[in-house]
Design a protein around this motif. Sequence first.
Motif, PDB file in Angstrom:
ATOM      1  N   PRO A  25       0.845  -1.184   0.000  1.00 22.14           N
ATOM      2  CA  PRO A  25       0.000   0.000   0.000  1.00 22.14           C
ATOM      3  C   PRO A  25       0.895   1.255   0.000  1.00 22.14           C
ATOM      4  N   PRO A  26       0.380   2.421  -0.408  1.00 29.19           N
ATOM      5  CA  PRO A  26      -1.018   2.620  -0.792  1.00 29.19           C
ATOM      6  C   PRO A  26      -1.289   2.472  -2.284  1.00 29.19           C
ATOM      7  N   ASN A  27      -0.244   2.374  -3.088  1.00 28.98           N
ATOM      8  CA  ASN A  27      -0.449   2.441  -4.535  1.00 28.98           C
ATOM      9  C   ASN A  27      -0.107   1.156  -5.279  1.00 28.98           C
ATOM     10  N   GLY A  28       0.285   0.102  -4.576  1.00 28.80           N
ATOM     11  CA  GLY A  28       0.686  -1.120  -5.250  1.00 28.80           C
ATOM     12  C   GLY A  28      -0.440  -1.773  -6.009  1.00 28.80           C
ATOM     13  N   ALA A  29      -0.149  -2.260  -7.198  1.00 23.40           N
ATOM     14  CA  ALA A  29      -1.167  -2.906  -8.032  1.00 23.40           C
ATOM     15  C   ALA A  29      -1.703  -4.177  -7.386  1.00 23.40           C
ATOM     16  N   LEU A  30      -0.872  -4.840  -6.560  1.00 23.29           N
ATOM     17  CA  LEU A  30      -1.268  -6.072  -5.889  1.00 23.29           C
ATOM     18  C   LEU A  30      -0.835  -5.936  -4.421  1.00 23.29           C
ATOM     19  N   ALA A  31      -1.365  -4.901  -3.785  1.00 26.97           N
ATOM     20  CA  ALA A  31      -0.900  -4.531  -2.447  1.00 26.97           C
ATOM     21  C   ALA A  31      -1.299  -5.559  -1.395  1.00 26.97           C
ATOM     22  N   VAL A  32      -0.310  -6.042  -0.647  1.00 29.20           N
ATOM     23  CA  VAL A  32      -0.533  -6.946   0.473  1.00 29.20           C
ATOM     24  C   VAL A  32      -0.851  -6.090   1.702  1.00 29.20           C
ATOM     25  N   PRO A  33      -1.952  -6.370   2.409  1.00 26.54           N
ATOM     26  CA  PRO A  33      -2.286  -5.564   3.585  1.00 26.54           C
ATOM     27  C   PRO A  33      -1.100  -5.453   4.547  1.00 26.54           C
ATOM     28  N   ASP A  34      -0.793  -4.217   4.934  1.00 24.91           N
ATOM     29  CA  ASP A  34       0.318  -3.936   5.855  1.00 24.91           C
ATOM     30  C   ASP A  34       1.672  -4.360   5.296  1.00 24.91           C
ATOM     31  N   GLY A  35       1.778  -4.438   3.983  1.00 23.05           N
ATOM     32  CA  GLY A  35       3.003  -4.931   3.375  1.00 23.05           C
ATOM     33  C   GLY A  35       4.249  -4.150   3.752  1.00 23.05           C
ATOM     34  N   ARG A  36       4.117  -2.840   3.921  1.00 23.44           N
ATOM     35  CA  ARG A  36       5.299  -2.026   4.234  1.00 23.44           C
ATOM     36  C   ARG A  36       5.837  -2.304   5.636  1.00 23.44           C
ATOM     37  N   ARG A  37       5.023  -2.912   6.476  1.00 27.18           N
ATOM     38  CA  ARG A  37       5.471  -3.160   7.846  1.00 27.18           C
ATOM     39  C   ARG A  37       6.542  -4.242   7.940  1.00 27.18           C
ATOM     40  N   VAL A  38       6.786  -4.943   6.865  1.00 29.25           N
ATOM     41  CA  VAL A  38       7.846  -5.955   6.916  1.00 29.25           C
ATOM     42  C   VAL A  38       9.237  -5.327   6.839  1.00 29.25           C
ATOM     43  N   VAL A  39       9.319  -4.076   6.416  1.00 29.44           N
ATOM     44  CA  VAL A  39      10.634  -3.481   6.159  1.00 29.44           C
ATOM     45  C   VAL A  39      11.457  -3.345   7.432  1.00 29.44           C
ATOM     46  N   ALA A  40      10.855  -2.856   8.518  1.00 32.34           N
ATOM     47  CA  ALA A  40      11.628  -2.641   9.749  1.00 32.34           C
ATOM     48  C   ALA A  40      12.235  -3.941  10.283  1.00 32.34           C
ATOM     49  N   PRO A  41      11.451  -5.028  10.438  1.00 33.92           N
ATOM     50  CA  PRO A  41      12.086  -6.266  10.908  1.00 33.92           C
ATOM     51  C   PRO A  41      13.091  -6.846   9.912  1.00 33.92           C
ATOM     52  N   ILE A  42      12.844  -6.673   8.613  1.00 32.73           N
ATOM     53  CA  ILE A  42      13.812  -7.169   7.634  1.00 32.73           C
ATOM     54  C   ILE A  42      15.117  -6.384   7.725  1.00 32.73           C
ATOM     55  N   ASN A  43      15.023  -5.067   7.865  1.00 35.40           N
ATOM     56  CA  ASN A  43      16.245  -4.272   8.006  1.00 35.40           C
ATOM     57  C   ASN A  43      17.028  -4.672   9.256  1.00 35.40           C
ATOM     58  N   ALA A  44      16.301  -5.002  10.333  1.00 32.34           N
ATOM     59  CA  ALA A  44      16.978  -5.474  11.545  1.00 32.34           C
ATOM     60  C   ALA A  44      17.724  -6.779  11.271  1.00 32.34           C
ATOM     61  N   THR A 198       6.937 -11.007   7.499  1.00 33.18           N
ATOM     62  CA  THR A 198       6.140 -11.373   6.330  1.00 33.18           C
ATOM     63  C   THR A 198       4.683 -11.020   6.580  1.00 33.18           C
ATOM     64  N   LYS A 199       3.947 -10.797   5.513  1.00 37.42           N
ATOM     65  CA  LYS A 199       2.503 -10.549   5.564  1.00 37.42           C
ATOM     66  C   LYS A 199       1.841 -11.375   4.471  1.00 37.42           C
ATOM     67  N   ALA A 200       0.538 -11.639   4.650  1.00 41.05           N
ATOM     68  CA  ALA A 200      -0.187 -12.511   3.725  1.00 41.05           C
ATOM     69  C   ALA A 200      -1.173 -11.736   2.858  1.00 41.05           C
ATOM     70  N   VAL A 201      -1.409 -12.236   1.658  1.00 41.34           N
ATOM     71  CA  VAL A 201      -2.480 -11.694   0.806  1.00 41.34           C
ATOM     72  C   VAL A 201      -3.825 -11.943   1.479  1.00 41.34           C
ATOM     73  N   ASP A 202      -4.047 -13.177   1.906  1.00 36.40           N
ATOM     74  CA  ASP A 202      -5.296 -13.555   2.580  1.00 36.40           C
ATOM     75  C   ASP A 202      -4.985 -13.806   4.059  1.00 36.40           C
ATOM     76  N   ALA A 203      -4.978 -12.734   4.838  1.00 33.12           N
ATOM     77  CA  ALA A 203      -4.543 -12.829   6.233  1.00 33.12           C
ATOM     78  C   ALA A 203      -5.423 -13.752   7.062  1.00 33.12           C
ATOM     79  N   ASP A 204      -6.683 -13.908   6.666  1.00 28.83           N
ATOM     80  CA  ASP A 204      -7.581 -14.765   7.434  1.00 28.83           C
ATOM     81  C   ASP A 204      -7.226 -16.249   7.290  1.00 28.83           C
TER      82      ASP A 204
END
Length: 241
Positions: A25-44, A198-204
């Motif tokens: 998000p917010p503009n990704g063509a196939l945006a995974v919910p909360d996808g940007r939140r993976v960056v901080a733990p990955i950078n760590a 990581t985050k999922a396309v279908d979080a449920d």
Amino acid sequence: MPSGPHDASFVPALIVVDVQEDFCPPNGALAVPDGRRVVAPINALLRLPFALKVATKDFHPPSHVSFASNHTPPDNVPFASSVTIVNPLNASETCSSRLWPPHCVQGTPGADLLPDLDAAALDAVVEKGQDHRVEMYSAFADPFRAPCVAQSALEELLTQRGVTDVFVTGLAMDYCVRYTAEDAVERGWRTWVVEEATKAVDADKWDQVKQEMEAKGVRFASVDGEEVGRVKALAGKDKIA
């Protein structure tokens, strides 16, 4: 061959799967919910002494088979429709794949890694999904086996570095992360998915997918858990050496 669980050696690699603009998000063509939140733990994780740090990128041509727009209505609804893909080298082998909006097209901003990702810490970037005829969720290869149609340099990179354990992160947990991790297990590596990274396309469906992955030998780890702790401990060993 990679070392098995009985081997006392520990040579870990970090795989950062498809942390690209089109998956966020917010503009990704196939945006995974909360996808940007993976960056901080990955950078760590990228700051830790992994023996190899590799990012992967979907890098599709406009004609890619997974794009709903390349199929005939009415069975071409993104996210809802599926297509049967025939192995172009063996007509008797097929697989079913979900259709998506066009994403991560070569030469477009959507294919770029997120700017907040610490790309300077990476040893390599592996592109995948370039053959328009086949889907390639896994960063290793397409799903066909008789024969495989497209494969990346990832397996060679891991083998050359003598990797024993693979830690998988990125997007999305239920697709490219999943199949990359399962393929790593199939190829003989101890394999961990770092859950906070990581985050999922279908979080449920997270729990269901996790159970299916575990049934195939994939293990799950935490940024603050014992498995990642072994990687952190390597820094001390390097100083002693």
